[in-house]
Design a protein around this motif. Structure first.
Motif, PDB file in Angstrom:
ATOM      1  N   TYR A 303       0.840  -1.199   0.000  1.00  0.00           N
ATOM      2  CA  TYR A 303       0.000   0.000   0.000  1.00  0.00           C
ATOM      3  C   TYR A 303       0.870   1.242   0.000  1.00  0.00           C
ATOM      4  O   TYR A 303       1.895   1.311   0.691  1.00  0.00           O
ATOM      5  CB  TYR A 303      -0.914   0.015   1.227  1.00  0.00           C
ATOM      6  N   THR A 344      -4.487  -4.143   8.026  1.00  0.00           N
ATOM      7  CA  THR A 344      -5.958  -4.059   7.917  1.00  0.00           C
ATOM      8  C   THR A 344      -6.401  -3.023   6.890  1.00  0.00           C
ATOM      9  O   THR A 344      -7.576  -2.678   6.842  1.00  0.00           O
ATOM     10  CB  THR A 344      -6.557  -3.699   9.291  1.00  0.00           C
ATOM     11  N   ARG A 346      -7.445  -1.213   3.336  1.00  0.00           N
ATOM     12  CA  ARG A 346      -8.185  -1.539   2.126  1.00  0.00           C
ATOM     13  C   ARG A 346      -7.901  -0.456   1.085  1.00  0.00           C
ATOM     14  O   ARG A 346      -7.563   0.678   1.432  1.00  0.00           O
ATOM     15  CB  ARG A 346      -9.700  -1.599   2.403  1.00  0.00           C
ATOM     16  N   ASP A 347      -8.062  -0.813  -0.166  1.00  0.00           N
ATOM     17  CA  ASP A 347      -7.818   0.152  -1.240  1.00  0.00           C
ATOM     18  C   ASP A 347      -8.749   1.338  -1.098  1.00  0.00           C
ATOM     19  O   ASP A 347      -9.953   1.176  -0.847  1.00  0.00           O
ATOM     20  CB  ASP A 347      -8.025  -0.536  -2.591  1.00  0.00           C
ATOM     21  N   ALA A 349      -8.916   3.482   1.249  1.00  0.00           N
ATOM     22  CA  ALA A 349      -9.274   3.797   2.632  1.00  0.00           C
ATOM     23  C   ALA A 349      -8.621   5.110   3.043  1.00  0.00           C
ATOM     24  O   ALA A 349      -7.525   5.459   2.584  1.00  0.00           O
ATOM     25  CB  ALA A 349      -8.828   2.658   3.565  1.00  0.00           C
TER      26      ALA A 349
END
Length: 355
Positions: A303, A344, A346-347, A349
């Motif tokens: 990420y 934890t 997410r794309d 987020a």
């Protein structure tokens, strides 16, 4: 009537402004509260080295058990540095006498002094015969006889010297005493009895089993890094010293020997050590911590952060070692990659950077 309604609408709007502002602030605070905290680093170019990891036991490169060669009375010699009797753990130099054996009867039988004197006399006799021969005073036979006599005297002297040397048990190399049987001085000791064990572990050898797939990759002289749990902050340099060309059909491995430089004697013979053998290296590539990669059904994911949002990137990788991995596709130099809080994410987020 219209003027009155416009006036009322104006005052209503003015009255609502604080409420609208308060709602906007609450929404901003809510978005901030919901944003996931993360730490990031800027992606940089660097070097990465790939290793093959193996383990084994380090053994002294040189070790020997020295036995008594003659019957004699045992006398353990002193350490020249401390003045005390030699003991286990003491360092001895090459040629240093560790134990002396005394046997007066055998010494008389060898007659070293007599044979040394005979050698000198026969040497002078040959010089005399050579001088007389040059002047025609003796025959060639007389001269050759003198030469033979001197040759025999040299042989007798060398044999006596060799026999006398057996009374001293000497170190054949610079090493450490690792075993010293308890024998009281002046005790009569038989021949062929172990009196001391020496090791030189300034260099160590470690036998390793290497995977078959690396048989064309690992070469003689290749660098190896050695570590042990007793010296976690030190890495010793080593190299591949021997390689077997044969693959074991059961284990699908082949044997190798690693020569470890141990000048400060930090490693001890018998220690279990870890060996990292360098098999490849690349410079000026994108390198990231291996631990931040998230494995998923779509592949390896990392990420990054852009404008307060997390972005998922499916990456392709190259060389790797225990801590780092090369990224060949998926992220670019200067991307801000997430190193904490990625577990934890997410794309897309919302995130807030805390480092």
């Amino acid at each position: 009537m219209n003027i009155k309604m416009k006036t009322n609408s104006k005052w209503i709007l003015i009255a609502l402004l604080p409420i609208l502002a308060s709602c906007a602030n609450q929404q901003t605070q809510m978005n901030t509260y919901l944003a996931q905290p993360v730490s990031v680093i800027d992606v940089k170019m660097g070097a990465i080295v790939q290793y093959i990891n193996t383990t084994g036991t380090a053994n002294a490169a040189s070790q020997v058990i020295l036995n008594s060669e003659v019957l004699g009375d045992y006398y353990l010699q002193k350490n020249p540095h401390s003045g005390n009797a030699l003991k286990m753990g003491d360092l001895v130099e090459k040629g240093q006498v560790i134990v002396h054996l005394d046997n007066a009867e055998l010494t008389n039988t060898i007659a070293f002094g007599t044979k040394k004197l005979t050698l000198r006399i026969d040497s002078l006799q040959l010089q005399k015969q050579q001088s007389l021969f040059d002047k025609g005073g003796v025959t060639a036979m007389d001269l050759e006889t003198a030469k033979l006599t001197l040759a025999n005297a040299k042989t007798d002297y060398e044999n006596a010297r060799i026999q006398m040397a057996k009374f001293d048990v000497k170190s054949p190399f610079r090493g450490v005493i690792v075993d010293l049987p308890s024998v009281t001085n002046s005790t009569r000791l038989n021949a062929n009895v172990a009196v001391v064990t020496l090791m030189d572990y300034s260099k160590l050898l470690m036998e390793v089993d290497l995977p078959e797939k690396t048989i064309t990759t690992i070469k003689l002289g290749q660098e190896v890094l050695i570590t042990n749990y007793t010296i976690p902050k030190d890495t010793l340099k080593a190299q591949i010293n021997e390689l077997s060309p044969v693959v074991n059909i059961t284990t699908r491995t082949f044997k190798g020997k690693v020569l470890i430089n141990n000048p400060e004697l930090k490693l001890r013979p018998g220690m279990f050590v870890k060996a990292d053998i360098q098999v490849d290296r690349r410079d000026s590539v994108i390198v990231i911590p291996k631990e931040i990669i998230v494995a998923g059904t779509r592949g390896k994911t990392v990420y990054t952060v852009d404008r307060g949002n997390a972005q998922a990137h499916i990456i392709k990788t190259g060389l790797e070692n225990e801590k780092f991995i090369e990224v060949t596709e998926g992220i670019r130099r200067n991307d801000r990659v997430v190193t904490k809080g990625y577990e934890t994410l997410r794309d897309r987020a919302k995130v807030k950077i805390i480092n």
